[in-house]
Design a protein around this motif. Structure first.
Motif, PDB file in Angstrom:
ATOM      1  N   TYR A 166      54.493 114.743  -8.541  1.00 43.72           N
ATOM      2  CA  TYR A 166      55.481 113.797  -8.839  1.00 43.72           C
ATOM      3  C   TYR A 166      55.469 112.898  -7.497  1.00 43.72           C
ATOM      4  N   LEU A 167      55.453 113.462  -6.441  1.00 44.87           N
ATOM      5  CA  LEU A 167      55.389 112.738  -4.821  1.00 44.87           C
ATOM      6  C   LEU A 167      54.399 111.465  -4.629  1.00 44.87           C
ATOM      7  N   ALA A 168      53.170 112.247  -4.745  1.00 45.10           N
ATOM      8  CA  ALA A 168      51.902 111.675  -5.077  1.00 45.10           C
ATOM      9  C   ALA A 168      51.950 110.137  -6.481  1.00 45.10           C
ATOM     10  N   LYS A 169      52.754 110.139  -7.353  1.00 40.39           N
ATOM     11  CA  LYS A 169      52.966 109.448  -8.232  1.00 40.39           C
ATOM     12  C   LYS A 169      53.965 108.313  -7.407  1.00 40.39           C
ATOM     13  N   LEU A 170      55.178 109.009  -6.796  1.00 42.17           N
ATOM     14  CA  LEU A 170      55.603 108.001  -5.897  1.00 42.17           C
ATOM     15  C   LEU A 170      55.519 107.680  -4.457  1.00 42.17           C
ATOM     16  N   ASP A 171      54.345 108.166  -4.134  1.00 43.07           N
ATOM     17  CA  ASP A 171      53.206 107.287  -3.277  1.00 43.07           C
ATOM     18  C   ASP A 171      52.861 106.012  -3.421  1.00 43.07           C
ATOM     19  N   VAL A 172      52.447 106.338  -5.028  1.00 46.78           N
ATOM     20  CA  VAL A 172      51.147 105.234  -5.190  1.00 46.78           C
ATOM     21  C   VAL A 172      52.719 103.818  -5.977  1.00 46.78           C
ATOM     22  N   LEU A 173      53.923 104.728  -6.479  1.00 43.07           N
ATOM     23  CA  LEU A 173      54.305 103.789  -6.087  1.00 43.07           C
ATOM     24  C   LEU A 173      55.197 102.795  -5.559  1.00 43.07           C
ATOM     25  N   GLN A 174      55.096 102.660  -3.495  1.00 48.68           N
ATOM     26  CA  GLN A 174      55.192 102.476  -2.922  1.00 48.68           C
ATOM     27  C   GLN A 174      54.206 101.348  -2.417  1.00 48.68           C
ATOM     28  N   ASN A 175      53.232 101.066  -2.093  1.00 50.72           N
ATOM     29  CA  ASN A 175      51.976 100.972  -2.234  1.00 50.72           C
ATOM     30  C   ASN A 175      51.732  99.855  -3.044  1.00 50.72           C
ATOM     31  N   THR A 176      52.182 100.258  -4.420  1.00 53.18           N
ATOM     32  CA  THR A 176      52.229  99.261  -5.839  1.00 53.18           C
ATOM     33  C   THR A 176      53.192  98.307  -5.555  1.00 53.18           C
ATOM     34  N   ILE A 177      54.993  98.727  -4.908  1.00 55.96           N
ATOM     35  CA  ILE A 177      55.637  97.518  -4.834  1.00 55.96           C
ATOM     36  C   ILE A 177      55.739  96.608  -3.100  1.00 55.96           C
ATOM     37  N   ASN A 178      54.865  97.399  -1.990  1.00 50.75           N
ATOM     38  CA  ASN A 178      55.014  96.789  -0.712  1.00 50.75           C
ATOM     39  C   ASN A 178      54.028  95.395  -1.001  1.00 50.75           C
ATOM     40  N   ALA A 179      52.856  95.784  -1.571  1.00 52.69           N
ATOM     41  CA  ALA A 179      52.036  95.093  -1.933  1.00 52.69           C
ATOM     42  C   ALA A 179      52.570  93.627  -2.748  1.00 52.69           C
ATOM     43  N   LYS A 180      53.618  93.906  -3.849  1.00 57.11           N
ATOM     44  CA  LYS A 180      53.792  92.636  -4.754  1.00 57.11           C
ATOM     45  C   LYS A 180      54.566  92.101  -3.924  1.00 57.11           C
ATOM     46  N   ILE A 181      56.001  92.899  -2.789  1.00 58.91           N
ATOM     47  CA  ILE A 181      57.177  92.027  -2.321  1.00 58.91           C
ATOM     48  C   ILE A 181      56.326  91.017  -1.447  1.00 58.91           C
ATOM     49  N   GLU A 182      55.417  91.727  -0.779  1.00 59.81           N
ATOM     50  CA  GLU A 182      54.287  90.925   0.607  1.00 59.81           C
ATOM     51  C   GLU A 182      54.328  89.751   0.058  1.00 59.81           C
ATOM     52  N   THR A 183      53.979  89.301  -1.234  1.00 64.38           N
ATOM     53  CA  THR A 183      53.536  87.859  -1.815  1.00 64.38           C
ATOM     54  C   THR A 183      55.200  86.714  -1.608  1.00 64.38           C
ATOM     55  N   LEU A 184      55.734  87.201  -1.886  1.00 59.92           N
ATOM     56  CA  LEU A 184      57.145  86.418  -1.733  1.00 59.92           C
ATOM     57  C   LEU A 184      57.209  86.247  -0.305  1.00 59.92           C
ATOM     58  N   PRO A 185      57.557  85.365  -0.190  1.00 56.65           N
ATOM     59  CA  PRO A 185      57.828  84.751   1.525  1.00 56.65           C
ATOM     60  C   PRO A 185      59.341  85.272   1.955  1.00 56.65           C
TER      61      PRO A 185
END
Length: 303
Positions: A166-185
């Motif tokens: 589950y902790l590994a799954k949360l690491d993946v979530l963090q990376n996915t979210i960071n990438a998405k937010i970086e597309t918003l100025p």
């Protein structure tokens, strides 16, 4: 006689009852919010029985225990709750449970208080919406694992393996979210919602967060609050505002109308999951699914 008094009487009546595991020998666990229920399911898996008190769309700020809930609580081997006064109406019940039978486990107590956001709205003096910091949720997972392993030594390896996954799954979530937010100025990262549930999210991802009702849904927004926020939206040229699944949408609709009456068009960008997950049979019914859904909704509406 008031409902709360009846519930407390019910607790006292049930206190003397012997607390047995179910016939299958598994630990009986009671959880409060849907986020915690989902977390315990991931760690406990099929080795525990879980009773979640709150369902999809339920507001924990206002939740009151029923007599059926009291029975579940008294018969539980472990009780996990958020704490930090999120479940305000349940505190009196928990205090009785703790003094007479067991100590319910407030997961929020594992967090370093010096890192939390302060709040005068809650008896804890902290903003309790800590699940919007994924690092905090990881600490919740670690605490749940340690408690389960202590209570059920035979399945320690199983719980620890589930924790690691589950902790590994949360690491993946963090990376996915960071990438998405970086597309918003950065200048478009202004999040306007029904109440201030997203301050930890804002702190982590660089959003200015404004809630119409403040931190607790127990407080009502007045006409002046609506007008002031309408002016803020116009000044900042905010493209979209958001409804929350556990808060009546009329507050945000009133805000939208106030903005339009001043000659500016603001859209309702969608519904966010704040104090509760989505329906159990949906992606949003899981913590990771809810978080990713929220981020996609926010970023897509504000671009």
């Amino acid at each position: 006689m008031k409902k709360n008094s009846l519930i407390l009487i019910a607790i006292l009546v049930l206190i003397g009852c012997k607390n047995n595991n179910q016939a299958d020998g598994k630990l009986n666990i009671v959880t409060t919010t849907t986020m915690i229920t989902d977390l315990v399911k991931h760690i406990g898996g099929d080795r525990v029985n879980i009773n979640g008190l709150m369902g999809s769309g339920v507001d924990p700020h206002l939740y009151k225990a029923s007599e059926g809930d009291v029975t579940k609580l008294v018969n539980a081997d472990i009780i996990f709750y958020n704490g930090l006064h999120l479940e305000g109406k349940l505190v009196e019940v928990f205090e009785k449970m703790g003094s007479k039978t067991k100590t319910p486990i407030a997961l929020g107590e594992v967090l370093d208080k010096s890192t939390l956001i302060g709040s005068d709205y809650f008896a804890s003096n902290y903003d309790p919406h800590v699940w919007f910091n994924i690092e905090y949720f990881k600490q919740f997972a670690q605490k749940v694992t340690s408690v389960l392993a202590e209570k059920d030594i035979e399945n320690t390896a199983y719980y620890k393996a589930n924790e690691a996954a589950y902790l590994a799954k949360l690491d993946v979530l963090q990376n996915t979210i960071n990438a998405k937010i970086e597309t918003l100025p950065k200048d478009k990262r202004i999040l306007v919602t029904a109440h201030d549930a997203f301050n930890y999210f804002g702190k982590n991802y660089g959003f200015e967060v404004v809630g119409l009702q403040g931190l607790s849904t127990a407080t009502e927004a007045g006409v002046k609050d609506v007008q002031n926020l309408a002016n803020f939206i116009i000044q900042k040229q905010v493209k979209a505002i958001f409804v929350e699944s556990s808060v009546p949408k009329r507050t945000i609709e009133a805000l939208q109308e106030a903005v339009k009456s001043k000659g500016f068009d603001v859209q309702i960008g969608g519904t966010l999951y704040s104090d509760a997950l989505g329906s159990a049979d949906t992606i949003e019914g899981t913590y990771t699914g809810m978080f990713e859904y929220n981020v996609n909704t926010i970023v897509n509406a504000l671009k």
